[in-house]
Motif scaffolding. Sequence first.
Motif, PDB file in Angstrom:
ATOM      1  N   UNK A 214      33.361 -44.640 -12.451  1.00  0.00           N
ATOM      2  CA  UNK A 214      34.250 -45.420 -13.319  1.00  0.00           C
ATOM      3  C   UNK A 214      33.767 -45.472 -14.761  1.00  0.00           C
ATOM      4  N   UNK A 215      32.596 -44.914 -15.031  1.00  0.00           N
ATOM      5  CA  UNK A 215      32.189 -44.694 -16.424  1.00  0.00           C
ATOM      6  C   UNK A 215      32.976 -43.558 -17.057  1.00  0.00           C
ATOM      7  N   UNK A 216      33.548 -42.682 -16.194  1.00  0.00           N
ATOM      8  CA  UNK A 216      34.212 -41.479 -16.708  1.00  0.00           C
ATOM      9  C   UNK A 216      35.702 -41.416 -16.376  1.00  0.00           C
ATOM     10  N   UNK A 217      36.120 -42.190 -15.373  1.00  0.00           N
ATOM     11  CA  UNK A 217      37.532 -42.233 -15.007  1.00  0.00           C
ATOM     12  C   UNK A 217      37.935 -43.693 -14.806  1.00  0.00           C
ATOM     13  N   UNK A 218      39.220 -43.958 -14.819  1.00  0.00           N
ATOM     14  CA  UNK A 218      39.640 -45.342 -14.591  1.00  0.00           C
ATOM     15  C   UNK A 218      39.690 -45.621 -13.089  1.00  0.00           C
ATOM     16  N   UNK A 219      39.635 -46.890 -12.757  1.00  0.00           N
ATOM     17  CA  UNK A 219      39.548 -47.304 -11.352  1.00  0.00           C
ATOM     18  C   UNK A 219      40.780 -46.889 -10.553  1.00  0.00           C
ATOM     19  N   UNK A 220      41.932 -46.957 -11.169  1.00  0.00           N
ATOM     20  CA  UNK A 220      43.155 -46.598 -10.440  1.00  0.00           C
ATOM     21  C   UNK A 220      43.161 -45.126 -10.036  1.00  0.00           C
ATOM     22  N   UNK A 221      42.564 -44.263 -10.858  1.00  0.00           N
ATOM     23  CA  UNK A 221      42.491 -42.840 -10.520  1.00  0.00           C
ATOM     24  C   UNK A 221      41.598 -42.643  -9.301  1.00  0.00           C
ATOM     25  N   UNK A 222      40.460 -43.312  -9.285  1.00  0.00           N
ATOM     26  CA  UNK A 222      39.552 -43.185  -8.136  1.00  0.00           C
ATOM     27  C   UNK A 222      40.220 -43.722  -6.877  1.00  0.00           C
ATOM     28  N   UNK A 223      40.916 -44.844  -6.991  1.00  0.00           N
ATOM     29  CA  UNK A 223      41.609 -45.416  -5.835  1.00  0.00           C
ATOM     30  C   UNK A 223      42.677 -44.456  -5.313  1.00  0.00           C
ATOM     31  N   UNK A 224      43.372 -43.798  -6.228  1.00  0.00           N
ATOM     32  CA  UNK A 224      44.413 -42.844  -5.830  1.00  0.00           C
ATOM     33  C   UNK A 224      43.806 -41.636  -5.117  1.00  0.00           C
TER      34      UNK A 224
END
Length: 304
Positions: free
Chosen positions: A21-31
């Motif tokens: 999450x330092x490099x991507x937003x949380x919603x992207x990781x959740x998706x």
Amino acid sequence: MAYDLPALFGPHGWATWAELTDRIDRSTLTAWVAAGSVRRIQPGVYALPAVADDWRVRVRAAVRACEGVLSHHTALALWGLLPPGGPVHLTVDLARSGRGPAGVVLHRSRDVTDPLRRVDGLPVTCAERAVVDTWGRPHGAHRSDLRAAAITAVRRRLCLPRQLAGEIERRPCLPGRAALVDLVGLLADGCQSELEIWGCLQVLRAPGMPRFTQQRRVTVGGRVHRLDAAYDDVLLAVEMDGAAWHGSREQRERDIRRDALLATVGWQTLRFSYRRLTGEPEECRREIRSVHAARRRLLLGGVH
């Protein structure tokens, strides 16, 4: 925005929530997790599907998630004493909860850091602690495999018999304690395999057998050789040959050369195969007594 997942997760294929999450937003990781392109393998730890089931990845993820010391079966596997697999075992401080996440077994102890070592950069309990821990709580490991782990640990000098004995001393209520004490005593005497233990108990130490020395060092031509059992009074060596190690033609030739070299300084060698030792123990005892008596007459002039 398109992401290069292998580059994002690094060479080992896994990363923590904070790192991602330092490099991507949380919603992207959740998706990604919802789509199956990324898997959550421990609380706060994620991996690419290709490596998510890899045992070493799971081990590293468990250490990161739980902040403990790898122990029991997992530690023995990292020391190369048991095959890898199964749940990850971690020892944590006594003040911590004993409930671990899925796939992780937590053990609570007041002296977590005392036996700490490093294997492949991972925090691991020392080999002697891992052997005794797993002996008491085998979690599916067979007793024969744990005996082999103890024997191999001593033979490979990962620990000493006295260090195993010290760990046992700390556990007066250890399940199966007497059997482990007996095994460590035999290792301290010099046994280095199950075959040597069998030969020692069933043949060499039988009533009426002459006294012997285990793992006797003999130097010939600048090289040190260890004899499984030695009768120093008559320069008689007894070697116990396991089928797996001594069954090849190359090893038999090495044995012949070794025996011939020892003969140059007066030693006669008797060799007993696994089949003979375990199938004909009385014949083996009779042969040792006979050769021992003959060499006494030869070397000591008939002294009894």
